[in-house]
Design an enzyme around this catalytic site. Sequence first.
Site, short mmCIF file in Angstrom:
data_model
loop_
_atom_site.label_atom_id
_atom_site.label_comp_id
_atom_site.label_asym_id
_atom_site.label_seq_id
_atom_site.Cartn_x
_atom_site.Cartn_y
_atom_site.Cartn_z
N LYS A 22 0.84 -1.21 0.00
CA LYS A 22 0.00 0.00 0.00
C LYS A 22 0.87 1.25 0.00
CE LYS A 22 -1.70 1.61 4.04
NZ LYS A 22 -1.39 3.03 4.26
N ASN A 23 1.83 1.31 0.93
CA ASN A 23 2.59 2.55 1.08
C ASN A 23 3.50 2.82 -0.12
OD1 ASN A 23 1.34 3.04 3.47
ND2 ASN A 23 3.08 2.52 4.77
N ARG A 94 -3.49 11.07 4.70
CA ARG A 94 -2.32 11.94 4.75
C ARG A 94 -1.42 11.79 3.52
NH1 ARG A 94 1.32 14.73 7.88
NH2 ARG A 94 3.45 14.13 7.47
N CYS A 118 -4.56 13.55 12.87
CA CYS A 118 -5.01 12.20 12.56
C CYS A 118 -4.92 11.39 13.83
CB CYS A 118 -4.21 11.60 11.41
SG CYS A 118 -2.82 10.64 11.92
N ARG A 123 1.28 14.83 13.07
CA ARG A 123 1.83 14.63 11.73
C ARG A 123 1.88 15.90 10.87
NH1 ARG A 123 -0.58 8.96 9.59
NH2 ARG A 123 1.51 8.52 8.90
N PRO A 124 2.75 16.83 11.23
CA PRO A 124 2.89 18.06 10.42
C PRO A 124 3.61 17.81 9.10
CG PRO A 124 4.51 18.00 12.19
CD PRO A 124 3.68 16.77 12.34
N MET A 125 3.83 18.90 8.33
CA MET A 125 4.50 18.76 7.02
C MET A 125 5.75 19.62 6.93
SD MET A 125 1.76 18.25 4.02
CE MET A 125 3.06 18.25 2.80
N ASP A 126 6.26 20.05 8.08
CA ASP A 126 7.40 20.97 8.07
C ASP A 126 8.62 20.40 7.34
OD1 ASP A 126 7.35 19.14 10.15
OD2 ASP A 126 8.58 20.36 11.49
N LEU A 127 8.85 19.10 7.47
CA LEU A 127 10.04 18.51 6.84
C LEU A 127 9.90 18.48 5.31
CD1 LEU A 127 10.43 15.57 9.39
CD2 LEU A 127 11.82 17.65 9.30
N ASP A 308 4.53 0.53 12.15
CA ASP A 308 3.30 -0.04 11.59
C ASP A 308 3.08 -1.50 12.01
OD1 ASP A 308 2.71 2.34 10.43
OD2 ASP A 308 3.18 1.75 8.38
N ILE A 330 8.02 6.79 16.96
CA ILE A 330 7.73 7.48 15.70
C ILE A 330 6.49 8.37 15.82
CG2 ILE A 330 7.31 7.20 13.21
CD1 ILE A 330 10.06 6.16 14.01
N ARG A 400 -8.70 0.04 4.52
CA ARG A 400 -7.70 0.97 3.97
C ARG A 400 -6.41 0.22 3.63
NH1 ARG A 400 -5.96 5.23 7.75
NH2 ARG A 400 -4.58 5.46 5.98
C1 UD1 Z 1 4.76 6.70 6.34
C2 UD1 Z 1 3.80 5.55 6.17
C3 UD1 Z 1 3.19 5.17 7.51
C4 UD1 Z 1 4.29 4.87 8.54
C5 UD1 Z 1 5.28 6.04 8.61
C6 UD1 Z 1 6.48 5.74 9.50
C7 UD1 Z 1 2.97 5.95 3.93
C8 UD1 Z 1 1.82 6.29 3.07
N1 UD1 Z 1 2.75 5.97 5.25
O1 UD1 Z 1 4.01 7.80 6.82
O2 UD1 Z 1 2.39 4.00 7.33
O3 UD1 Z 1 3.71 4.70 9.82
O4 UD1 Z 1 5.79 6.32 7.28
O5 UD1 Z 1 7.12 4.58 9.09
O6 UD1 Z 1 4.04 5.61 3.44
N2 UD1 Z 1 6.92 14.37 10.72
C9 UD1 Z 1 7.14 15.69 11.03
N3 UD1 Z 1 7.17 16.59 10.00
C10 UD1 Z 1 7.01 16.22 8.71
C11 UD1 Z 1 6.78 14.86 8.40
C12 UD1 Z 1 6.74 13.95 9.44
O7 UD1 Z 1 7.28 16.05 12.20
O8 UD1 Z 1 7.05 17.09 7.82
C13 UD1 Z 1 6.84 13.37 11.84
C14 UD1 Z 1 5.49 12.70 11.91
O9 UD1 Z 1 4.57 13.47 12.65
C15 UD1 Z 1 5.81 11.38 12.58
C16 UD1 Z 1 7.21 11.07 12.05
O10 UD1 Z 1 7.73 12.32 11.56
O11 UD1 Z 1 5.86 11.54 13.97
C17 UD1 Z 1 7.25 10.02 10.95
O12 UD1 Z 1 6.52 10.49 9.86
P1 UD1 Z 1 6.86 10.08 8.35
O13 UD1 Z 1 8.07 9.24 8.31
O14 UD1 Z 1 6.81 11.32 7.53
O15 UD1 Z 1 5.62 9.18 8.03
P2 UD1 Z 1 4.63 9.28 6.79
O16 UD1 Z 1 5.40 9.46 5.53
O17 UD1 Z 1 3.52 10.21 7.08
#
Ligand code: UD1
Length: 422
Positions: A22-23, A94, A118, A123-127, A308, A330, A400
């Site tokens: 899926k991912n 997301r 969620c 789960r922000p998008m700053d990175l 996961d 995580i 899902r």
């Molecule tokens: C992906 C997977 C999800 C898995 C996760 C961690 C998909 C579709 N989903 O989610 O199933 O649980 O990897 O292995 O592939 N974070 C920030 N800022 C950001 C982005 C992330 O602080 O801009 C934090 C998140 O809140 C979280 C951590 O980083 O605490 C990990 O997130 P990330 O690795 O980005 O996971 P996803 O890509 O959302």
Amino acid sequence: MDSILVTGNGPLNGQIPIAGAKNACLTLMPATLLSEEPLTLTNAPRLSDIKTMTALLQSLGAEVSSLQDGQVQAMSSHDLTSQTADYEIVRKMRASNLVLGPLLARFGHAVVSLPGGCAIGARPMDLHVEGLEALGAEIELKDGYLHAKAPGGLKGGVHEMRFASVGATENIVMAATLAKGTTVLKNAAREPEIVDLVECLRKMGAQISGEGTSTIEIQGVDRLHGATHQVVTDRIELGTYMLAPAICGGEVELLGGRMRLVESFAAKLDAAGVSVEETDKGLKVARKNGRVRAVDVVTEPFPGFPTDLQAQMMALMCTAEGTSVLEERIFENRFMHAPELVRMGADIEVHGGTATVTGVERLKGAPVMATDLRASVSLILAGLAAEGETVVSRVYHLDRGYEHVVRKLEGVGAKIERIKGQ
Ligand code: UD1
């Protein structure tokens, strides 16, 4: 709303086929936006998250068709009509944010809703934003939407991520494929889904090296072309079903499974007394005697223990001999399955990001509620090992990420059925 009825029924034996990831599919699908030519994915899983991504791509004007019962996903982004990912779709999933990098790279602008809170954390998008800004993008937050532009096109650069985010790595790598010059991404995530994405992008003409390590180098090209790509095996579905014989006893072969996808997880199963062996068709998992032993788990980015699989592993530890400590590093709020497992007789104490589980001899069936995707399947696993009946409600979470869950588990002797809701 549908629910799932599980009745504990002893050891499981047989084979379970594992689907495409899926991912991986959720990042491969947006890659189609990078090219005018079609991208075809084989081995796409049949899941509601894939339908959500299909709806999002279609809302941008892409053509998406599922052939052969969803196993092949053919996509074309020749005539895109929009560069805006609407809140109504993004809030459902997301991973919708993965259209940001490709749209920005190909069109020089994109508007993508922030996903919002969620169930498993903020789960922000700053990175994502920091990485794209390092490629020259200008990004502003207005009315809940990220407005991104790169009027003169994106330009390669060196960027080190503060945390190895999976999604941010994917967005930055996709964006960099069409940037001018070379991008070096440091502290990149190393998940197999990223390796799969890079292999697909390479078939589309991208020049990338270093995937699977923490430094990925991308040489920008002028355009990408069409390709056909087979989606990698779903390591989370694989790990989930590896737990079925671990928790119930018996021997199950997971078809298509490979050890390299689940190394750290398999090591924990081994330490718990469950045997895992690679065969020419997949992975064979067996528990022949007695209860499993308690083991401690810390979730980490790949190649560490995957977050996961934490909920499912907790279900196993509920009936282990001894006390195990599960530390979630995580996501900040990912123990919502714990109180549900307690309803089934488990002994679990949660303090912040740590859960302490003391194994009991036998769980007892109970009505429980799924709170997110992985929590839902952990309750099913617990139900398989429990005495009596367990009814898991809110199974839309399950749809899902797990295709044909009832059929797959029935195939190895589980007593499980889906009950249609009103
Ligand atoms: C992906 C997977 C999800 C898995 C996760 C961690 C998909 C579709 N989903 O989610 O199933 O649980 O990897 O292995 O592939 N974070 C920030 N800022 C950001 C982005 C992330 O602080 O801009 C934090 C998140 O809140 C979280 C951590 O980083 O605490 C990990 O997130 P990330 O690795 O980005 O996971 P996803 O890509 O959302």
